[in-house]
Design an enzyme around this catalytic site. Structure first.
Site, PDB file in Angstrom:
ATOM      1  N   CYS A 140      39.480  33.201  31.588  1.00 27.88           N
ATOM      2  CA  CYS A 140      38.768  34.437  31.936  1.00 27.88           C
ATOM      3  C   CYS A 140      38.979  34.838  33.387  1.00 27.88           C
ATOM      4  O   CYS A 140      38.856  36.014  33.727  1.00 27.88           O
ATOM      5  CB  CYS A 140      37.279  34.298  31.625  1.00 27.88           C
ATOM      6  SG  CYS A 140      36.470  32.930  32.479  1.00 27.88           S
ATOM      7  N   GLU A 161      28.437  35.761  31.061  1.00 25.72           N
ATOM      8  CA  GLU A 161      29.704  35.413  31.709  1.00 25.72           C
ATOM      9  C   GLU A 161      30.812  36.079  30.899  1.00 25.72           C
ATOM     10  O   GLU A 161      31.187  35.592  29.838  1.00 25.72           O
ATOM     11  CB  GLU A 161      29.883  33.886  31.748  1.00 25.72           C
ATOM     12  CG  GLU A 161      28.811  33.157  32.543  1.00 25.72           C
ATOM     13  CD  GLU A 161      28.889  33.449  34.031  1.00 25.72           C
ATOM     14  OE1 GLU A 161      29.941  33.958  34.488  1.00 25.72           O
ATOM     15  OE2 GLU A 161      27.911  33.179  34.744  1.00 25.72           O
TER      16      GLU A 161
END
Length: 459
Positions: free
Chosen positions: A246, A212
């Site tokens: 993010c 990720e």
């Protein structure tokens, strides 16, 4: 921990896994129950630790960390029996009489390496999914969020025997020791640079990974967008957690015809949501440390600041900042910003915006603001990205009903809910062949009649 202690911990967990102790659903549900109870009991302590690390208010910490963690645990508790059930599939006539099914099985010993920007959530959500799937887990939280890492260590120690779940704290030395060990699965959340190192080390043991990562997530504002609502939601998504998200919109790519009114609305929303003095707002977070503070400040070109731009080195706070007249040659467009700085770029058509996005590395998220349904279909079909929203930001990851993950350089694999269970499970394909009938056609010597039967079965 040193390398010997880490190796002993991995071996201890592997022995425990191979004993079969993690396989019963009752054991998995009990682990989830313990975890949920501990999170509720320590909620205030968790929020205090997150505030010490990132300056987040208790409200934001619950909304974005503990609340989402509890939601994921509850979802997994409700659906685990269904997820873990064998899935029967069609059996071809050539395999008569048989039962064919797929059986989800845990990988074994899992390593979860989590980041500092959402230090509790991004540790506990994959932990929940891994435990639900029947694995043992070693957690490695970030050294950049030491207060939250310590709470995690204490919480896990309280809930579980180290044979099932344990925490390794520390920095690069501990990371290196962990990655030298043979795990059955590695789940990493963090930067692309470290993600490459993780994948490189995992390849030595042929260990599967989920990465990720991040990247420069675009926010396209098409000319038919509701600008007032778009500005409200962009400001929320961009400056949440002081921009250290993010999936935050990294930059705006707006139609030139709406740039000026959009900027005006953005300024209004920043003042409305953060006040006239954001640096004095008790609910506004801070940059994680001095290193990242200096990095983000270095991305701000004072000559292109049209809102904000002030900062306080003592508190590591940077005002919500808008940069205008930005090009791809500017410093802020050379890397993921990961801070409260919003560059504004323009395009002359939706087609140009699509081509711009597709000419860059695939982002973790993409956002589009438009009132044109055909424009939404065009962007979501033609652009490559991990996930995103139409007429909103961020919220696509706040559900256990959909998987969340990257695409291309922004990562691989996904988790949340069913996707999380699947990520930490290997599906065995099994044929249960009955013994009362054994068709002779597959055995030698092959004869003409059998050949015709084979052709009739397999065509």
């Amino acid at each position: 921990m040193n390398d010997t202690e880490i190796r002993q911990l991995v071996n201890r967990q592997r022995e425990y896994f191979l004993s079969g102790a993690t396989l019963p659903l009752t054991a998995r549900l009990e682990a989830l129950k313990k975890l949920k109870s501990a999170v509720k009991r320590r909620e205030e302590q968790i929020h205090q630790a997150i505030q010490a690390d990132l300056g987040k208010s208790s409200f934001e910490s619950y909304m974005c960390e503990t609340g989402l963690t509890l939601s994921e645990i509850t979802y997994m508790e409700r659906h685990l029996r269904s997820f873990a059930r064998e899935k029967r599939v069609h059996t071809p006539l050539a395999q008569f009489h048989s039962r064919s099914f797929k059986k989800p099985s845990p990988y074994g010993v899992v390593l979860i390496m989590s980041p500092w920007n959402y230090p509790f959530l991004l540790t506990m959500e994959p932990l929940t999914d891994a435990l639900a799937a029947g694995n043992t887990v070693i957690l490695k939280p970030s050294a950049y969020s030491p207060h939250t890492s310590e709470v995690i260590r204490s919480l896990i120690e309280e809930c579980f025997d180290p044979s099932l779940a344990a925490t390794v704290t520390g920095g690069r030395a501990e990371n290196t020791c962990l990655l030298n060990e043979h795990f059955d699965y590695i789940f990493f959340t963090g930067s692309q640079a470290v993600g490459r190192q993780v994948m490189r080390k995992a390849s030595e043991h042929l260990t599967p990974v989920t990465l990720e990562l991040g990247g420069k997530s675009p926010c396209i504002v098409e000319k038919t967008a509701n600008l007032k609502l778009a500005a409200k939601r962009i400001v929320f998504g961009k400056f949440l957690n002081c921009g250290q998200t993010c999936v935050a919109p990294d930059y705006l790519l707006c139609d030139a015809a709406v740039r000026e009114p959009l900027i005006a609305e953005l300024k209004k929303q920043i003042q409305k949501q953060y006040g006239h003095e954001p640096l004095a707002n008790a609910h506004y977070g801070k940059i994680i440390n001095e290193k990242h503070f200096q990095r983000v400040c270095g991305l701000i070109d004072p000559s292109k600041v049209i809102h904000g731009g002030s900062f306080d080195p003592k508190t590591l706070r940077i005002e919500p900042t808008i940069l205008n007249d930005i090009t791809w040659e500017d410093a802020c467009m050379q890397e993921e910003i990961f801070g409260p700085v919003l560059p504004v770029l323009t395009c002359n058509s939706l087609e140009e915006a699509i081509q711009t996005v597709n000419s860059k590395a695939s982002p973790l998220a993409l956002y589009l603001f438009t009132s044109d349904k055909s424009a939404a279909r065009k962007v979501t079909s033609r652009c490559g990205f991990g996930g995103g929203c139409i007429n909103d930001t961020i919220i696509h990851l706040a559900t256990s009903e959909m998987g969340f993950g990257g695409f291309g350089e922004s990562g691989m694999g996904s988790y949340h809910g069913r996707d999380g269970f699947d990520t930490f499970s290997h599906y065995k394909s099994i044929v249960d062949k009955k013994t009362w009938l054994d068709l002779p056609m597959r055995y030698q010597p092959y004869r003409g009649l059998y050949g015709k039967l084979i052709r009739s079965f397999l065509k």
